[in-house]
Enzyme design. Structure first.
Site, PDB file in Angstrom:
ATOM      1  N   HIS A 255      23.711  74.520  75.976  1.00  0.00           N
ATOM      2  CA  HIS A 255      22.495  73.767  75.638  1.00  0.00           C
ATOM      3  C   HIS A 255      21.450  74.630  74.930  1.00  0.00           C
ATOM      4  O   HIS A 255      20.703  74.133  74.100  1.00  0.00           O
ATOM      5  CB  HIS A 255      21.906  73.092  76.881  1.00  0.00           C
ATOM      6  N   HIS A 273      23.100  64.651  69.935  1.00  0.00           N
ATOM      7  CA  HIS A 273      22.925  65.737  70.910  1.00  0.00           C
ATOM      8  C   HIS A 273      24.290  66.289  71.322  1.00  0.00           C
ATOM      9  O   HIS A 273      24.536  67.493  71.260  1.00  0.00           O
ATOM     10  CB  HIS A 273      22.169  65.174  72.119  1.00  0.00           C
TER      11      HIS A 273
HETATM   12 ZN   LIG Z   1      22.830  67.562  77.245  1.00  0.00          ZN
END
Ligand SMILES: [Zn+2]
Length: 372
Positions: A255, A273
């Site tokens: 992330h 994302h």
């Molecule tokens: Zn995520």
């Protein structure tokens, strides 16, 4: 020893036509709800939600979300919620809409209802939002003192969403076990603030198992817009297992590298994302000295789901060393989750990005897939 902390939403409901019962779940909770959805989602699900609420005698204030989970947008909608004296805030849609709804609800101390219309991220269950600038650049994590009160997923709505969203959610959820494992090994802190519980570790492991067993089956169900047990398993893995797993288990490098990529300009902003997280996960695996077999297992699954594995796939074919370093520096900024996973420098992250790209190209070459 650090404290073990585990947090979760109060209630999670998932199933075919589940959204039709939203009024029953909210009985006695409040009289006025702010309903937030973007323009597209209003047609897909927002209007239906409002009509079910009406049947339950709940008044609604309907808000069109402008598309960015930014401080300005959160403040704008919080103003509307205050004006309406709403005691319920309902977010309907994808990750950014839901993150905005959480911020609004926190601001007015309301009962938070999250209605995801895709299984595209693990945002729904957590007590935090990712805040972006109005231009979509990662800014910070915003934490709340409680998780959503109700997370309600209608599998039929999710089956009808584009498969690319489900694949993105699978990529986001595949990062969970990889990141939790690194945080546990490093005795790092989780997003819930504390040490990883055994519960969160077990959930992250289960998430991984379900995805390797059912991801492709679910993706194919989604192609034909049908609800199957495989799709139900993967919706739960993407949303509940990954959500509980990342929040109480910890985020690591994948992330942080995703956040790094948001700092670049250009076509990469059109990626979801999960698509950016997929590449970030491969980079984390590269930095962790896994075997060729282990890394290829992930690459093969991503490819079967049409997810990106090379820099070209994430629209960075001719990216400069300078831009790669910019990504790496953002990913290793102070306070980033990468530091919970292992100690690493920006230069090491930059090299791992290049190496991952080269491994992936070579893997595609072995499969006879030519790059342009
Ligand atoms: Zn995520």
């Amino acid at each position: 020893m650090k404290e073990r902390v585990y947090i979760s939403p109060s209630k999670y409901v998932q199933g075919r036509n589940a959204v039709q019962k939203i009024g029953q779940h909210l009985e006695g909770i409040g009289k006025t709800a702010v309903v937030i959805a973007d323009e597209t989602v209003w047609d897909i699900a927002g209007n239906d939600v409002v009509s079910y609420l009406k049947e339950a005698n709940i008044r609604t204030e309907n808000v069109v979300f402008n598309g960015e989970a930014s401080t300005a947008e959160m403040d704008r909608i919080a103003g509307i919620a205050k004006e309406a004296e709403a005691s319920i805030v309902i977010g309907v849609g994808g990750g950014k809409t839901l993150d905005t709804a959480k911020a609004v609800s926190d601001e007015v101390q309301a009962f938070t209802v999250i209605v995801p219309t895709t299984a595209s991220t693990d945002a729904p269950t957590s007590a935090l939002s990712v805040v972006y600038s109005d231009e979509g650049v990662f800014e910070s994590y915003r934490f709340y003192n409680k998780n959503p009160d109700l997370v309600l997923l209608d599998s039929k709505i999710i089956a009808e969403a584009p498969p690319r969203f489900l694949a993105s959610g699978i990529a986001d959820a595949l990062a969970t076990y990889v990141e939790v494992r690194s945080v546990v090994n490093n005795k790092g802190n989780t997003m819930a603030g504390g040490q990883t519980t055994l519960a969160a570790q077990a959930i992250a492991k289960k998430c991984e198992e379900v995805l390797f067993d059912y991801a492709l089956l679910a993706y194919e169900s989604n192609e034909r817009k049908v609800v199957t047990p495989a799709l139900e398993h993967v919706i739960e893995a993407n949303t509940l297992l990954s959500g509980l797993g990342f929040e109480s288990g910890g985020l690591g490098a994948a992330h942080a590298i995703h956040n790094g990529f948001t700092a670049l300009e250009g076509e990469i902003h059109h990626l979801t994302h999960g698509e950016k997280v997929a590449f970030g996960t491969l980079v984390q695996l590269t930095m962790e000295e896994h075997s060729q077999e282990e890394i290829e297992k992930y690459m093969a699954l991503y490819m079967s789901l049409d997810l990106p594995i090379t820099l070209e796939d994430i629209k960075l074919k001719d990216v400069s060393r300078e831009d790669i370093l910019k990504v790496a520096e953002t990913a290793t900024a102070e306070g980033e989750t990468i530091h919970q996973a292992f100690s690493v420098t920006a230069e090491e992250v930059a090299d791992a990005i290049v190496a991952t790209d080269q491994y992936a190209k070579s893997f595609k070459g072995m499969l006879g897939i030519e790059e342009e």
